[in-house]
Write an enzyme that holds these catalytic residues in place. Sequence first.
Site, PDB file in Angstrom:
ATOM      1  N   GLY A 211       0.867  -1.413   0.227  1.00 22.20           N
ATOM      2  CA  GLY A 211      -0.585   0.187   0.168  1.00 22.20           C
ATOM      3  C   GLY A 211       0.400   1.185  -0.436  1.00 22.20           C
ATOM      4  O   GLY A 211       2.479   0.952  -0.193  1.00 22.20           O
ATOM      5  N   ASN A 212       0.441   2.530   0.765  1.00 15.99           N
ATOM      6  CA  ASN A 212       1.122   3.411   0.235  1.00 15.99           C
ATOM      7  C   ASN A 212       0.302   4.601   1.671  1.00 15.99           C
ATOM      8  O   ASN A 212      -0.757   4.030   1.799  1.00 15.99           O
ATOM      9  CB  ASN A 212       0.868   4.527  -1.375  1.00 15.99           C
ATOM     10  N   ARG A 213       1.246   6.079   1.794  1.00 18.03           N
ATOM     11  CA  ARG A 213       0.603   6.944   2.518  1.00 18.03           C
ATOM     12  C   ARG A 213      -0.620   7.530   2.190  1.00 18.03           C
ATOM     13  O   ARG A 213      -0.761   8.656   3.413  1.00 18.03           O
ATOM     14  CB  ARG A 213       1.630   7.541   2.798  1.00 18.03           C
TER      15      ARG A 213
END
Length: 405
Positions: A211-213
């Site tokens: 995933g990412n932020r």
Amino acid sequence: MNAAGPKVLLGVAGGIAAYKSAELLRRLTETGHSVRVLPTASALNFVGAATFEALSGQPVNVGVFSDVPSVQHVKLGQEADLVVVAPATADLLARAVQGRADDLLTGSLLTARCPVLFAPAMHTEMWEHPATRDNVALLRSRGVVVLEPASGRLTGKDTGPGRLPDPAEIAEFARLLLERPDALPRDLEGRRVVVSAGGTREPLDPVRYLGNRSSGRQGYALARVAAQRGARVTLVAGHTADLADPAAVDVVRVGSALEMRDAMHTAVADADAVVMAAAVADFRPVSLAAHKIKKSGNEPEPVRLTTNPDILVELVGARKPGRLVVGFAAETGDEHTDALEFGRQKLARKGCDLLVVNAVGEGRAFEVPDNAGWLLGADGGETELANGSKALLASRVWDAVAERL
Ligand code: CTP
């Protein structure tokens, strides 16, 4: 509380949603606003004056004959930087339209020359009644911002439009109008727009993902602002921080980039504009393990990745005449090239009509409420977007879209 902050009058009318005004009040005071609460007499049937006095640190009066020597019914409105009425009932809207001044709230509405924001809450039948429709139209024609209510459960078992938007959303619009009083014109009425938001999650096995932020805040702000400027909005949301559904917006939830791609192609069918604010993973694991990958006895395996489709490029390729496609670019720049130049190159590469370039890194843009950058047009236009709330940046993007549509 910072008494030197913007002076906000918080009007509270007598509906069951009045209980949510206490949370809105708390949000406003915690973000540095000096808030004076003006409930109607009916509102005090729902929430006691002590709650408003304790949370605002200011006295609460209802009638025009309280504290007469300081002429409150004139002074409060004159000195306000913003008036927010939440909830605004059908009766309060009607009284505001008529210019009544029979309590401190309506008197203050007549003397205020600052931006005025109404957040209506009532039963669907009342919201849809021609009397209320006319009142809302008249207030809007006078420059008052009347928010579209949310849909969902009302008092009792009925559902439909008429719910008070989430207090966090009202607070976001309050900040927006203080930053920019003309941020919410009704210039997208009759338009259909689609916005993507949040980060995608690329599954590795049934419990893990890459995933990412991305928090989704910028995409949500775009959807919220478009809906309140009159557009019919679909928000395709990947993973986000804990954000309330925007009022008057259809939300479609997705997980992976491939799911987001399908949802976007479906949603844009009759869209006039589409904004890709989502952080789409460039890569996904080649294979999805059927069972949870076990640690015991196994050497770690390298994760093999494959490239995801570029949804923005696909949307540009599938664009119908007249439809605008807007992309986002989060750039850090490097030793040779700054973020703006990387943005120019990305605009050319992606072929979209508009590209918002955010300079990221060092606590900027990700997971914070503020944003700044540049808005680049395929026509060569470049506008700097000054630092401000994500809703402010959203309002600038919709200005550019409305101008081109
Ligand atoms: N985007 C997309 N599909 C992808 C990747 C990105 O639609 N698979 C969109 C994003 O939503 C954004 C724009 O493309 O609107 C730019 O995203 P960004 O990650 O900055 O671009 P990349 O093409 O991944 O470029 P970079 O090489 O800088 O990572």
